[in-house]
Scaffold this motif. Structure first.
Motif, short mmCIF file in Angstrom:
data_model
loop_
_atom_site.label_atom_id
_atom_site.label_comp_id
_atom_site.label_asym_id
_atom_site.label_seq_id
_atom_site.Cartn_x
_atom_site.Cartn_y
_atom_site.Cartn_z
N ASP A 1 0.75 -1.10 0.08
CA ASP A 1 -0.04 0.08 0.10
C ASP A 1 0.93 1.28 0.04
O ASP A 1 0.54 2.24 -0.78
N ASP B 1 -12.31 8.46 5.57
CA ASP B 1 -12.36 8.18 4.16
C ASP B 1 -13.57 8.91 3.48
O ASP B 1 -13.65 9.34 2.75
N ASP C 1 -14.02 11.07 0.09
CA ASP C 1 -14.87 10.90 -0.99
C ASP C 1 -15.70 12.17 -1.21
O ASP C 1 -16.04 12.62 -2.49
N GLU D 1 -7.77 10.76 -3.59
CA GLU D 1 -8.82 9.51 -3.15
C GLU D 1 -8.29 8.41 -2.92
O GLU D 1 -8.59 7.56 -2.30
N ARG D 2 -7.52 8.04 -4.01
CA ARG D 2 -6.76 6.64 -3.78
C ARG D 2 -6.03 6.53 -2.75
O ARG D 2 -5.70 5.43 -2.02
N ASP E 1 -7.59 5.75 0.13
CA ASP E 1 -7.97 4.40 0.25
C ASP E 1 -6.77 3.41 0.67
O ASP E 1 -7.16 2.62 1.50
N HIS E 2 -5.83 3.69 0.27
CA HIS E 2 -4.53 2.91 0.81
C HIS E 2 -4.46 3.21 2.28
O HIS E 2 -4.09 2.24 3.03
N THR F 1 -6.69 3.52 4.21
CA THR F 1 -7.57 2.71 5.02
C THR F 1 -7.28 1.37 4.96
O THR F 1 -7.48 0.79 6.07
N ASN F 2 -6.71 1.02 3.79
CA ASN F 2 -6.22 -0.28 3.86
C ASN F 2 -5.19 -0.72 4.96
O ASN F 2 -5.66 -1.73 5.81
N ARG G 1 -11.95 -5.73 6.56
CA ARG G 1 -12.29 -5.35 4.97
C ARG G 1 -13.54 -5.39 4.31
O ARG G 1 -14.37 -6.49 4.70
N HIS G 2 -14.00 -4.58 3.63
CA HIS G 2 -15.19 -4.67 2.63
C HIS G 2 -16.33 -4.56 3.43
O HIS G 2 -17.43 -4.32 2.90
#
Lengths: 285, 287, 226
Positions: C90, C153, C157, C192-193, C196-197, C199-200, C215-216
Motif C-alpha cells: 500500500d 475516508d 470522498d 482519493e486513492r 483508500d490505501h 484505510t487499507n 475489509r469490505h
C-alpha cells in the motif's frame, strides 16, 4: 505523534519524533555467513564395518558461526559430527578416510593426540549427561583432568563457564549440590558449561534440545547467539525450525551425502536442490 | 450391569486361586528352614550371652565362664586383611573387565573368577596353607586373611563388573569428550558413579566370608590367648564355635551357641550397614 | 532475554516501514506543494526519485519473507508479518500516486491556473494525515486510532465529489478549460486513492490487533463507538 495544524512533518522530524533515525536498523549480529574456515573437510568417508555411512563429504565450516546439519534419520549427520572430535574412535569397526582439518591441523594424522583434539573440539550430547558429582565438580572436570590444580583458577573457570552458559545466577549459591538435582534444561546447560570450561575452539552439539521442553529449548537457542561470538558451533538437529532460527549456514544430508550447503536464509526460502526443497516442505522424510 | 458367569469363568477362577495358594505355600516352605534356624540359635544362644562373653578370654579346660573376645577381634582383623587385599584387586580387575570386555585376558579372567567362585572353601584353605603357611613355617593371621581374601575376590569382581555395566554409557562418552583417557574416565567418573553399589557389594561379600571356617583351619589355626600379632595364629569366631561345639563340655556348648548368635547378628548388622551407607551415597546420585 | 534475535528483527522491520511511510508521505506533500506553488523542478524531482521507494519495498518484502521462513512466527507475530507485507504494498502504491500527481502537475503548470485551489489542498491534508495516523496506529497497535482513520475516508470522498461537480460547471461553461479541469480531477482521484490505501493500512492494523478482518464492510464502523 504531534500533529501541527495543517502542516505535515518533514520525514526527518517525523522519525525524530519517534526516536528513531532514518535508515537505521538494528542489524542482526551476523552480517554474513562467511568467515574464515574453522573446519575443513575433504572427501570424508565414514564406514562402520564395511558399511559406508558418510560418502565423500567436502565442506568448510565457518568460524564463529552456527552451522546446522539437517537431514532425515540415518543420513549420516550425527556420524559426521562425531568424526569431528574423533568420538567415532570409540566404535571399533569405524573407519574414517579423507581429511578433516581443524584450524589447519589434520586431526586424523598419525601421531595426533586424541585427547588434545577432544579438548579443542567440545561436545554436548542429546541427552544431558552430567556426572553424579556436584555442579562445581562437573564444570571443572575437564580442567582437573588437564592437570589444573590451582583452586583459584578452577573457581574462576567455574564462574566464567556458568556465566557463559547463562546458568550462574541460578546456581551460584548451590555449587556443591548434586548436578542431578537440577531440571533437564539446567542440566543441559551444566553440560554446556562443562564443555566450554576447557575453552575449546569448536563446540559440537548433537540435538541438544531434543529432550527438553519448549522453554528450556528457547533458553538454549538464545544461548547459542551468545556462544557463537566466541565459539564455532556445529549443531545436528532434526528440528527444521530450530535450524532455521539459530544457524547461519545449513548443510542438508541425504543417505550419507552432502546434498546442499548454503546460507540458512537461502536454504529455507529458495533451496537449490529439489531434494532439499522436498525435505524442507515435508514432501517426504 | 450384569456379568454372565459361565462355567469356564468359574473354572478359571478356581485354577487361579489354587496357583495362588500353591505359591504362597512355597514361600512359606522356603522361609521355614530360615525361621527354624534363627529360632533355634536364638533360643540357645541368647541366654548364654552376657557381658563376660564379649569381654573375656576363653578359660582353661574345665573352668566355667569365659568368653570369645579374642575370637571376635580375630575375625575382624582377618576380615580387614581380606578386604585390604581383595578390594583393590577385585575392583581393579572389574574396571579392566568393563573397559576391555572383549580381550583375551578378560575372557580368561572371567572364566577364572567363575571357577574360583565354585571352589570349595576347604580347597582354598589348603591352597592358602601351601602358599602362605608352609614357606614361612607358621600359621598366621595374615595367612587366614589371605585365604578369606582369595574367596572374596571372585564375588567382588563379578558384582563390581555388573555394577559398572549398569552405569549409563553416556557418562563415559561425556568424560571422553572432555579429553579424558579411558583409564581416567573409568576411575574418575564411572567408578564413582557405581560406588553405592560397590560398597554394598563389599559389605555383602564381607558378610559372606565372615562365616567361613574351613579356610581358617589351615591358615590361622586358633589361639587361646589374646593375640593381635599378624604373624601369629589368631582366634576366629567360626573356628572357636567349631572347636567348642565338638567339645564334651556343656559350658562350651552354650558358648558355641552364643557365638553362633553373635555371628548371625554380625551378618545382619553388615546388611543393615550396607543399606544405610548405600542410601547415603545415593543422595549424590539422585535428586 | 526471550527471543532477542526475533525481537530485533521485528523492530528493524517496523523501522523500515516507518521510514517508507515517512518518505512517501513527504513525496505526496511535495507534489501538492509543487502544484500550489507552481514549482516545476519539484515535480520533476519527485518523478525521477521514485526508484528509491521501489528499492525499499523490495527490501522490506525480502525481510518479511526471511522472517516467515526462518522464525515461523505464530499468532500475533504471524499477523504482523503478513500485514507488514500488505502495508508495504500500500505504501508503495501511495508513492506511485505521488508520482502520478506530479505528472499531472507538469501538465498543468504551463497554463495559467484555472481556479483558486481550495478543495485539493484540503483533500491532500486529510489524506496525508490519514496515512500518517494509519502508520502511527501500526506502530502503537492502536485499533481505535485505526478505526478513526477509516471514518475519515468518507470526508475525502465527499470532497472529491464536490470538486467534480464544480469542475463540471467550468467544463460546461468553457470547453477550453477541459484539459486543466481533467488534470485537476485526476489529481483529486489520486488523492482519493491515497486515502483508500490509508484505510487499507488501518484495516490491516485492526487485523493485527484483533484478528478481525474488517475489509469490505468497515463502513458499518462509522456508527461504532471507539
Amino acid at each position: 505523534m504531534n500533529l501541527e495544524k495543517g502542516k505535515p512533518m518533514s520525514p526527518e522530524a517525523a522519525v525524530a519524533e519517534e526516536g528513531i533515525r532514518i535508515r537505521t536498523e538494528v542489524k542482526p549480529r551476523t552480517q554474513s555467513a562467511e568467515t574464515p574456515a574453522s573446519i575443513r573437510m575433504e572427501k570424508v568417508n565414514v564406514a562402520y564395518g564395511g558399511n559406508e555411512v558418510v560418502h565423500d563429504v567436502s565442506m568448510d565450516v565457518p568460524e564463529r558461526r552456527v552451522t546446522a546439519f539437517i537431514g532425515p534419520s540415518g543420513c549420516g549427520k550425527t556420524t559426521l559430527l562425531r568424526s569431528l572430535n574423533r568420538m567415532n574412535d570409540l566404535v571399533e569397526s569405524a573407519r574414517v578416510t579423507g581429511t578433516i582439518r581443524v584450524k589447519g591441523r589434520d586431526i586424523y594424522a598419525p601421531g595426533t593426540d586424541v585427547i588434545d583434539v577432544r579438548r579443542r573440539v567440545g561436545m554436548v550430547f542429546q541427552k544431558s549427561n552430567p556426572f553424579p558429582k556436584s555442579i562445581y565438580e562437573n564444570v571443572v572436570y575437564g580442567l582437573r583432568i588437564a592437570g589444573v590444580r590451582d583452586r583459584a583458577r578452577l573457581d574462576e573457570a567455574c564462574e566464567r563457564s556458568l556465566q557463559g552458559a547463562a546458568l550462574w545466577d541460578e546456581v551460584k549459591d548451590r555449587l556443591s549440590d548434586s548436578a542431578l538435582s537440577l531440571s533437564g534444561g539446567q542440566q543441559q546447560r551444566v553440560c554446556i558449561a562443562r564443555a566450554i570450561a576447557v575453552e575449546p575452539e569448536i563446540l559440537l552439539m548433537d540435538e541438544p534440545c531434543s529432550a527438553l521442553d519448549p522453554i528450556a529449548t528457547l533458553k538454549i537457542e538464545e544461548l547459542m547467539y551468545q556462544l557463537k561470538e566466541r565459539y564455532t558451533i556445529v549443531i545436528v538437529t532434526h528440528n527444521l525450525q530450530q535450524a532455521a532460527r539459530v544457524s547461519d549456514k545449513t548443510a542438508f544430508f541425504w543417505l550419507g551425502r552432502l546434498v546442499e550447503y548454503a546460507p540458512t536464509p537461502d536454504v529455507f526460502t529458495n533451496p537449490h536442490e529439489k531434494l532439499t526443497e522436498d525435505y524442507i516442505t515435508g514432501r517426504f522424510g | 450391569m450384569a456379568f454372565s458367569v459361565t462355567s469356564r469363568d468359574g473354572r478359571r477362577r478356581l485354577v487361579s486361586r489354587l496357583v495362588e495358594v500353591a505359591c504362597a505355600g512355597a514361600v512359606v516352605a522356603a522361609l521355614v528352614p530360615l525361621a527354624l534356624v534363627l529360632w533355634y540359635v536364638l533360643r540357645n544362644g541368647v541366654p548364654a550371652l552376657n557381658r563376660a562373653f564379649f569381654t573375656s578370654m576363653p578359660k582353661p579346660v574345665g573352668e566355667p565362664g569365659g568368653g570369645m573376645a579374642n575370637a571376635m577381634v580375630g575375625t575382624l582383623i582377618m576380615l580387614g586383611i581380606a578386604a585390604a587385599f581383595a578390594v583393590p584387586v577385585g575392583i581393579a580387575s572389574a574396571v579392566y573387565l568393563s573397559e576391555y570386555p572383549k580381550s583375551r585376558l578378560s575372557w580368561a579372567a572371567r572364566f577364572a573368577a567363575d571357577v574360583l567362585n565354585g571352589v570349595p572353601s576347604i580347597v582354598v584353605g589348603i591352597f592358602a596353607y601351601v602358599v602362605a603357611v608352609l614357606p614361612f613355617n607358621r600359621f598366621s593371621a595374615l595367612a587366614g586373611g589371605f585365604a578369606l581374601g582369595v574367596m572374596m575376590i571372585p564375588i567382588l569382581v563379578r558384582a563390581t563388573e555388573e555394577l559398572l555395566a549398569l552405569v549409563p554409557p553416556s557418562l563415559r562418552e561425556g568424560a571422553l569428550a572432555l579429553g579424558a583417557t579411558r583409564g581416567r574416565a573409568a576411575w574418575t567418573v564411572i567408578l564413582p558413579a557405581a560406588l553405592p553399589g560397590i560398597v554394598t557389594g563389599i559389605l555383602v561379600a564381607l558378610a559372606r566370608i565372615a562365616g567361613e571356617t574351613a579356610p581358617l583351619l589351615f591358615t590361622a589355626l586358633n589361639n587361646r590367648y589374646w593375640s593381635t600379632k599378624l604373624t601369629q595364629p589368631i582366634a576366629s569366631l567360626t573356628v572357636q564355635i567349631y572347636t567348642y561345639a565338638q567339645s564334651p563340655y556343656e559350658d562350651w556348648h552354650r558358648q558355641a551357641w552364643a557365638g553362633a548368635t553373635v555371628l548371625i547378628a554380625a551378618v545382619l548388622l553388615f546388611s543393615v550397614l550396607a543399606r544405610t551407607v548405600t542410601r547415603r551415597l545415593e543422595r549424590m546420585h539422585r535428586p | 532475554m526471550e527471543r532477542q534475535h526475533f525481537e530485533a528483527e521485528r523492530q528493524a522491520l517496523r523501522n523500515q516501514l516507518l521510514t517508507m511511510g515517512a518518505l512517501v508521505e513527504d513525496r505526496v506533500h511535495r507534489a501538492i506543494q509543487a502544484l500550489v506553488e507552481r514549482r516545476e523542478e519539484e515535480a520533476r524531482r519527485i518523478i525521477e526519485t521514485d526508484k528509491e521507494i521501489n528499492d525499499l519495498q523490495i527490501e522490506i518484502d525480502d525481510r518479511c519473507l526471511k522472517l516467515l521462513a526462518l522464525q515461523t512466527p505464530l499468532a500475533v507475530d504471524l499477523r504482523l508479518i503478513t500485514s507488514a507485507m500488505k502495508i508495504n504494498a500500500d505504501l508503495e502504491r501511495v508513492g506511485d500516486q505521488a508520482v502520478n500527481i506530479a505528472e499531472n502537475v507538469l501538465q498543468l503548470l504551463p497554463h495559467p491556473p484555472l481556479k483558486p485551489l481550495i478543495d485539493i489542498p484540503r483533500m491532500a491534508e486529510i489524506a496525508e494525515r490519514m496515512v500518517r495516523d494509519a502508520l502511527d496506529s501500526f506502530v502503537k497497535g492502536d485499533a481505535g486510532l485505526a478505526r478513526d482513520v477509516l471514518r475519515r475516508d468518507d470526508e475525502v470522498d465527499g470532497l472529491k465529489d464536490q470538486l467534480f461537480r464544480e469542475l463540471l460547471t467550468y467544463m460546461m461553461a468553457d470547453p477550453g478549460t477541459i484539459q486543466r479541469a481533467l488534470a485537476l480531477l485526476l489529481i483529486s482521484r489520486h488523492l482519493e486513492r491515497i486515502a483508500d490505501h490509508a484505510t487499507n493500512i488501518a484495516e490491516d492494523v485492526i487485523f493485527i490487533a484483533e484478528a478481525k478482518d474488517v475489509r469490505h464492510h468497515h463502513l458499518g464502523l462509522g456508527v461504532e463507538k471507539p
